[in-house]
Design a protein around this motif. Structure first.
Motif, mmCIF file in Angstrom:
data_model
loop_
_atom_site.group_PDB
_atom_site.id
_atom_site.type_symbol
_atom_site.label_atom_id
_atom_site.label_comp_id
_atom_site.label_asym_id
_atom_site.label_seq_id
_atom_site.Cartn_x
_atom_site.Cartn_y
_atom_site.Cartn_z
ATOM 1 N N THR A 310 -9.758 1.767 -0.743
ATOM 2 C CA THR A 310 -8.649 2.731 -0.786
ATOM 3 C C THR A 310 -8.107 3.094 0.595
ATOM 4 O O THR A 310 -6.882 3.048 0.813
ATOM 5 C CB THR A 310 -9.060 3.995 -1.552
ATOM 6 O OG1 THR A 310 -9.475 3.628 -2.876
ATOM 7 C CG2 THR A 310 -7.897 4.970 -1.647
ATOM 8 N N PRO A 311 -8.955 3.463 1.583
ATOM 9 C CA PRO A 311 -8.406 3.767 2.914
ATOM 10 C C PRO A 311 -7.675 2.578 3.544
ATOM 11 O O PRO A 311 -6.663 2.768 4.229
ATOM 12 C CB PRO A 311 -9.655 4.143 3.733
ATOM 13 C CG PRO A 311 -10.668 4.557 2.729
ATOM 14 C CD PRO A 311 -10.411 3.707 1.535
ATOM 15 N N LEU A 312 -8.174 1.362 3.311
ATOM 16 C CA LEU A 312 -7.518 0.184 3.878
ATOM 17 C C LEU A 312 -6.135 -0.023 3.261
ATOM 18 O O LEU A 312 -5.163 -0.362 3.959
ATOM 19 C CB LEU A 312 -8.392 -1.060 3.667
ATOM 20 C CG LEU A 312 -9.684 -1.114 4.480
ATOM 21 C CD1 LEU A 312 -10.530 -2.311 4.061
ATOM 22 C CD2 LEU A 312 -9.372 -1.194 5.972
ATOM 23 N N TYR A 313 -6.031 0.172 1.950
ATOM 24 C CA TYR A 313 -4.733 0.041 1.291
ATOM 25 C C TYR A 313 -3.758 1.095 1.788
ATOM 26 O O TYR A 313 -2.605 0.786 2.127
ATOM 27 C CB TYR A 313 -4.888 0.173 -0.226
ATOM 28 C CG TYR A 313 -5.376 -1.064 -0.914
ATOM 29 C CD1 TYR A 313 -4.712 -2.276 -0.766
ATOM 30 C CD2 TYR A 313 -6.495 -1.039 -1.737
ATOM 31 C CE1 TYR A 313 -5.148 -3.416 -1.410
ATOM 32 C CE2 TYR A 313 -6.945 -2.175 -2.386
ATOM 33 C CZ TYR A 313 -6.273 -3.363 -2.218
ATOM 34 O OH TYR A 313 -6.710 -4.491 -2.848
ATOM 35 N N VAL A 314 -4.205 2.353 1.816
ATOM 36 C CA VAL A 314 -3.314 3.442 2.213
ATOM 37 C C VAL A 314 -2.840 3.252 3.654
ATOM 38 O O VAL A 314 -1.643 3.357 3.953
ATOM 39 C CB VAL A 314 -4.023 4.807 2.054
ATOM 40 C CG1 VAL A 314 -3.156 5.925 2.629
ATOM 41 C CG2 VAL A 314 -4.321 5.076 0.575
ATOM 42 N N ALA A 315 -3.776 2.931 4.554
ATOM 43 C CA ALA A 315 -3.418 2.742 5.958
ATOM 44 C C ALA A 315 -2.448 1.570 6.125
ATOM 45 O O ALA A 315 -1.440 1.662 6.832
ATOM 46 C CB ALA A 315 -4.678 2.508 6.788
ATOM 47 N N GLY A 316 -2.740 0.449 5.460
ATOM 48 C CA GLY A 316 -1.901 -0.732 5.597
ATOM 49 C C GLY A 316 -0.504 -0.536 5.049
ATOM 50 O O GLY A 316 0.494 -0.917 5.676
ATOM 51 N N LEU A 317 -0.397 0.085 3.870
ATOM 52 C CA LEU A 317 0.907 0.275 3.252
ATOM 53 C C LEU A 317 1.745 1.308 4.006
ATOM 54 O O LEU A 317 2.959 1.137 4.176
ATOM 55 C CB LEU A 317 0.736 0.689 1.792
ATOM 56 C CG LEU A 317 0.236 -0.428 0.862
ATOM 57 C CD1 LEU A 317 -0.156 0.134 -0.495
ATOM 58 C CD2 LEU A 317 1.297 -1.507 0.692
ATOM 59 N N LEU A 318 1.096 2.392 4.455
ATOM 60 C CA LEU A 318 1.844 3.403 5.204
ATOM 61 C C LEU A 318 2.318 2.859 6.547
ATOM 62 O O LEU A 318 3.430 3.147 6.992
ATOM 63 C CB LEU A 318 0.987 4.655 5.394
ATOM 64 C CG LEU A 318 0.721 5.480 4.123
ATOM 65 C CD1 LEU A 318 -0.103 6.713 4.450
ATOM 66 C CD2 LEU A 318 2.036 5.876 3.445
ATOM 67 N N LYS A 319 1.466 2.087 7.205
ATOM 68 C CA LYS A 319 1.873 1.486 8.472
ATOM 69 C C LYS A 319 3.034 0.509 8.251
ATOM 70 O O LYS A 319 3.971 0.461 9.057
ATOM 71 C CB LYS A 319 0.687 0.783 9.123
ATOM 72 C CG LYS A 319 0.899 0.445 10.597
ATOM 73 C CD LYS A 319 -0.388 0.032 11.247
ATOM 74 C CE LYS A 319 -0.198 -0.182 12.744
ATOM 75 N NZ LYS A 319 0.044 1.109 13.455
ATOM 76 N N SER A 320 2.983 -0.245 7.159
ATOM 77 C CA SER A 320 4.071 -1.163 6.829
ATOM 78 C C SER A 320 5.350 -0.391 6.518
ATOM 79 O O SER A 320 6.451 -0.772 6.952
ATOM 80 C CB SER A 320 3.674 -2.037 5.641
ATOM 81 O OG SER A 320 2.542 -2.824 5.928
ATOM 82 N N TYR A 321 5.208 0.703 5.776
ATOM 83 C CA TYR A 321 6.362 1.534 5.434
ATOM 84 C C TYR A 321 7.021 2.106 6.688
ATOM 85 O O TYR A 321 8.250 2.097 6.830
ATOM 86 C CB TYR A 321 5.910 2.656 4.510
ATOM 87 C CG TYR A 321 6.979 3.657 4.156
ATOM 88 C CD1 TYR A 321 8.016 3.332 3.297
ATOM 89 C CD2 TYR A 321 6.939 4.955 4.687
ATOM 90 C CE1 TYR A 321 8.996 4.256 2.970
ATOM 91 C CE2 TYR A 321 7.908 5.887 4.371
ATOM 92 C CZ TYR A 321 8.934 5.534 3.512
ATOM 93 O OH TYR A 321 9.905 6.452 3.199
#
Length: 460
Positions: A310-321
């Motif tokens: 979960t933290p990896l998904y949230v960090a990756g998607l927010l950084k991409s956003y």
């Protein structure tokens, strides 16, 4: 003599498909959840242009501009945390477990020497079904990949110990498949070019004149950025492809399906499928998938899996956003850890579902899900037909016309159809329609279709 002939079935040993009373309900329920969940991600491919894998960038109705931007971002986060890669992970695990179910059942019936023949025919027919599905219905088919992987890798692995299956499976998934994924996305090349570009900018700021080699590298980087740039023209070209008739679509894309499949890096396609299937075989052998292990095992698996993924998904998607979904940011932060996060999240969701199944509290509510799992092949093909009719073939032609969050409504509608019609069908019939056809072809004999009244569902 064809396997399953009257003379052969007159006495042991014999082979036959699994009947209703022999099924393991935990596996059927897991398969049903996975099949329903796969649609959440496949919906992106059905509904509009895709310039990134399952990230809504380049849609005719922009997902992250306007009043629905934050709703769409929330939908994206939920889809990646709970569905993307994880439903396919669970489905692939169960496919691997199915190899053991097939061969063990044959051995119990004294027909172990025929199991290879059955296994071969079963997966050759699956390959054919996949080719038909990918060519004539939807190019996002996964059945060809499953059948091919099984034919090439799985049968010799059935006797391996769980530890060996886990070790080899994890290596294929996390190392081989990740390498193939980086090949497919071109991430390695992009990262190297970007580093040279950064050095070039720093050199320019220091007042140095560019060298001929630097100019070449800078041109390559500019070409790389332009290739990934999403323009109105590219969007219009993608939209135009959805407006053609079925025959034109078939001639333009359908007949190239096999070529497209072969063009994918084998390290990615076979590494991922074989790796996950071997992990599934190992988990079946230790009783994980049949809900036989203690609650504590499932609880710790779920907690660790979610705490990692979960933290990896949230960090990756927010950084991409925040980067405006710049292609290199997406590749490094979302696709590079794809197999690792998918494995952790997939095991977490499987463990959570198995705790629910094991508790037996929601047994009545889970029966429709298990029915979807029992008719998975029929539901998979039916879902493709429904979605193609909604978005491309039918009178509505909704391809590219819905807001990103509105796709959730379509998913829920298809789910309702799956959950209502699957139990109704199984009230009268032993198999789903395509399952019956597949099994009849596998055993080279028409299987009984009508449900036998003396068979009761296995409660295990």
């Amino acid at each position: 003599m064809p396997v399953g002939s009257d003379e052969e079935l007159a006495g042991p040993p014999h082979t036959a498909p699994v009947m209703r009373a022999e099924r393991i309900s935990s596996i059927d329920t897991l398969r049903g959840f996975a099949l329903l969940g796969i649609l959440v991600m496949n919906m992106d491919g059905f509904s509009g242009p895709q310039f990134f894998h399952d990230i809504p960038v380049g849609l005719p109705k922009p997902a992250f501009i306007g009043s629905h931007a934050h709703v769409n971002l929330l939908v994206l986060l939920i889809k990646w945390i709970f569905f993307e890669g994880k439903m396919r992970f669970i489905f692939s695990m169960l496919f691997g477990a199915g190899v053991l179910l097939l061969t063990e059942r044959a051995e119990r019936r004294g027909a172990s020497e025929r199991s290879a023949d059955i296994f071969l025919r079963r997966n050759m027919w699956l390959v054919l079904i996949g080719v038909i599905h990918g060519t004539f219905i939807w190019s996002g088919d996964i059945l060809l990949q499953y059948g091919s992987t099984a034919l090439l890798f799985l049968y010799p692995c059935r006797k391996l110990r769980p530890r060996s299956l886990f070790t080899v499976g994890a290596f294929l998934l996390l190392v081989v498949s990740t390498y193939g994924l980086l090949q497919f996305t071109g991430t390695t090349t992009s990262v190297l070019l970007n580093r040279e570009h950064i050095r070039f900018i720093a050199s320019q700021k220091a007042g140095n004149l560019p060298t001929p080699e630097q100019k070449k590298i800078e041109q390559k980087w500019a070409d790389e950025v332009k290739e990934h740039e999403i323009t109105k023209q590219k969007i219009n070209e993608e939209m135009a492809q959805s407006q053609v008739g079925y025959v034109d679509h078939l001639l333009d894309q359908g007949i190239d399906y096999e070529t497209h499949f072969v063009s994918l890096p084998p390290a990615f396609t076979f590494g991922e499928s074989a790796g996950i299937m071997m992990i599934g075989m190992g988990l079946y052998k230790i009783g994980f998938l049949s809900a036989e292990l203690p609650y504590s095992t499932y609880l710790w698996t779920a907690l660790l899996g979610f705490l990692i993924s979960t933290p990896l998904y949230v960090a990756g998607l927010l950084k991409s956003y925040q980067s405006g979904f710049f292609f290199l940011t997406v590749e490094k932060w979302v696709y590079l850890p794809y197999e690792f996060t998918g494995m952790c999240g997939g095991l977490a969701i499987a463990a959570t579902l198995l705790m629910i199944i094991k508790s037996d509290v929601f047994r009545r509510l889970l029966r429709p899900v298990a029915a979807v799992g029992q008719t998975a092949l029929s539901n998979y093909i039916l879902t493709s037909l429904i979605c193609q009719l909604i978005f491309v073939w039918g009178p509505w032609k909704l391809y590219g016309k819905l807001q990103y969050y509105q796709l959730v409504y379509v998913v829920l509608g298809v789910w309702i159809m799956n959950l209502v019609f699957s139990p109704l069908w199984l009230r009268a019939f032993e198999f789903g329609p395509l399952e019956w056809l597949w099994r009849s072809a596998t055993y080279w004999k028409l299987q009984p279709m009508w449900k036998k009244s003396d068979l009761q569902p296995n409660s295990r």
